[in-house]
Design an enzyme around this catalytic site. Structure first.
Site, PDB file in Angstrom:
ATOM      1  N   CYS A 320     -34.827  16.019   0.290  1.00  0.00           N
ATOM      2  CA  CYS A 320     -33.669  16.203   1.168  1.00  0.00           C
ATOM      3  C   CYS A 320     -33.737  15.214   2.335  1.00  0.00           C
ATOM      4  CB  CYS A 320     -33.597  17.658   1.637  1.00  0.00           C
ATOM      5  SG  CYS A 320     -32.023  18.104   2.420  1.00  0.00           S
ATOM      6  N   HIS A 418     -34.477  21.150  -2.865  1.00  0.00           N
ATOM      7  CA  HIS A 418     -35.703  21.829  -2.450  1.00  0.00           C
ATOM      8  C   HIS A 418     -36.216  22.734  -3.571  1.00  0.00           C
ATOM      9  CE1 HIS A 418     -35.377  20.857   1.868  1.00  0.00           C
ATOM     10  NE2 HIS A 418     -34.077  21.048   1.740  1.00  0.00           N
TER      11      HIS A 418
END
Length: 466
Positions: A320, A418
């Site tokens: 991310c 994630h």
């Protein structure tokens, strides 16, 4: 309700254990924390909530939902934070001073709490910080005000490992308003090391002074659950293992997703170039303020240290915000985060959009990925995305996953998703070892230890199920 004399006293763990204990009794249980402050979050139905309430819902054997943590405050600087209301960022409230926020947030808190109380047999509330923070009582949402609204009985937890636990308990009791003091039903001493007989006569004297019994002395033990906020010192059993260095910049987020790594590798939080030595995998985790954390990387020399490791073939993984740092450029037309040059280890660029993307996602790795990531080829992993940034390829960088969820150049891999390193299948592929226990088994182990050391019948009587 579980309150604490301070942050890190053990409120979240006690709440998790009580949720699982009551669920084992066959009750329909839900957790609730009115307002949480954390950059560790999970995606649930409706948006994002703090990881602690996500884990507590799993402990309660119910589906996590945004009402269980209606207000999530995500720090972006020393005096700045993003306020997430019922799973979605609220820019207007985020711009307000701390004390001015409460009137705007209380309607979401009360509506969520009332809904859960109507749907579940038991709601286990968790406080925040300390209920005796007299400088903040006028804008409190999470401690006294929530307890009063729920008509909750309160347990107060103190961390005895820090020292001064009896003073903390007595001082907190003494500072509480009369109505809040009447709700207080029991004290719990947490993280005790040694022989409980050494505590005598302190618990009895505390009870004599306050009228409140000490209903539990929970020993210090390694619970193996992710931390609510930030991350504690990684646990190692001393077995030789691959070293994984996770760079812990000031506003690193979602560090909880690396907890499972402790079972298969030697996890190290890296704050300097020296911390990268000997690591076979470097991880740039998520960030709540990418531009700020990227500037910090450069200020401590980690930018050049990461690039040097990549040049000699050490695996580098960006997740991310970490992926966004690995790219060539950050664009910020709406002043969401910050603009600037990235580390240029991946030929991608990121633009920060006004709207945050919050969703569950399945990442499917491409076939024929090159060494050293070839073990991931053709694998699929369930995860989640929480990001303002939209990343696109620039030039000939190779797609590592379908749907624009990852890119790869040599040993450098960047993912928007994630949770990849929580997958047992991925951990086996990368490290040749499977975690010894699952998340659910970890919650069971925690519950067994806690409930052996507190008065379980006392807890059951408080909720009317004894």
């Amino acid at each position: 309700m579980v309150q604490g004399t301070s942050s890190w006293a053990g409120k979240s763990l006690m709440t998790t254990a009580i949720c699982r204990h009551l669920a084992r009794k066959g009750l329909r249980v839900a957790p609730f924390k009115a307002q949480n402050m954390s950059n560790n979050a999970r995606v649930v139905n409706g948006g994002e909530i703090g990881v602690a309430q996500y884990l507590q819902a799993i402990a309660a054997r119910t589906e996590p939902d945004v009402r269980m943590n209606p207000i999530l405050v995500k720090p972006e600087g020393m005096t700045r934070s993003q306020v997430v209301v019922l799973g979605k960022p609220d820019q207007a409230v985020s711009a307000l001073p701390w004390r001015d926020r409460a009137p705007h947030l209380w309607p979401a808190v009360i509506a969520s709490l009332r809904a859960l109380l109507a749907e579940y047999e038991v709601v286990v509330l968790e406080g925040a910080g300390s209920p005796a923070e007299i400088n903040l009582m006028d804008c409190d949402l999470t401690n006294i005000r929530a307890a009063t609204q729920a008509d909750a009985s309160v347990l107060l937890v103190a961390d005895i490992d820090r020292g001064g636990a009896f003073a903390h308990l007595y001082g907190t009791w003494g500072l509480l308003p009369d109505e809040a003091r009447r709700r207080l039903k029991g004290f719990i001493l947490n993280k005790f090391r040694g022989d409980p007989a050494l505590l005598v006569p302190a618990p009895e004297r505390l009870t004599a002074m306050t009228g409140i019994p000490v209903v539990g002395v929970v020993p210090y033990f390694e619970h193996h659950l992710p931390d609510e906020d930030g991350a504690a010192t990684p646990i190692s059993d001393g077995t030789p293992a691959t070293v994984v260095a996770v760079i812990r910049y000031p506003f690193a987020s979602n560090l909880d997703e690396f907890k499972a790594l402790e079972q298969v590798a030697l996890l190290r939080w890296a704050r300097s170039a020296v911390d990268l030595e000997g690591a076979r995998l470097l991880v740039l985790p998520g960030s709540k303020h990418v531009a700020s954390d990227l500037a910090w990387l450069r200020s401590v020399g980690l930018d050049s240290a990461v690039a040097a490791k990549a040049r000699v073939g050490v695996r580098v993984l960006g997740v991310c915000g970490g992926l966004q740092m690995l790219g060539q450029r950050l664009h910020d037309p709406y002043r969401v985060d910050g603009a600037g040059d990235g580390l240029a280890l991946l030929a991608v660029e990121t633009t920060f959009e006004r709207e945050k993307l919050t969703r569950r996602a399945t990442i499917r790795f491409a076939s024929g990925l090159p060494v050293p990531w070839s073990e991931l080829s053709n694998r699929a992993v369930n995860g989640y995305e929480i990001r303002h940034g939209r990343t696109v390829a620039k030039g000939a960088t190779r797609m590592a996953a379908t749907d624009g969820l990852g890119w790869i150049e040599g040993p450098v891999l960047g993912l928007t998703v994630h949770g990849v390193l929580e997958s047992p299948e991925i951990l086996i592929a990368l490290f040749g070892r499977a975690p010894a226990y699952s998340l659910d088994a970890t919650i069971d182990r925690l519950t067994d230890v806690v409930m052996r050391n507190i008065d379980a019948r006392f807890i059951e009587e408080l909720v009317g199920c004894a």
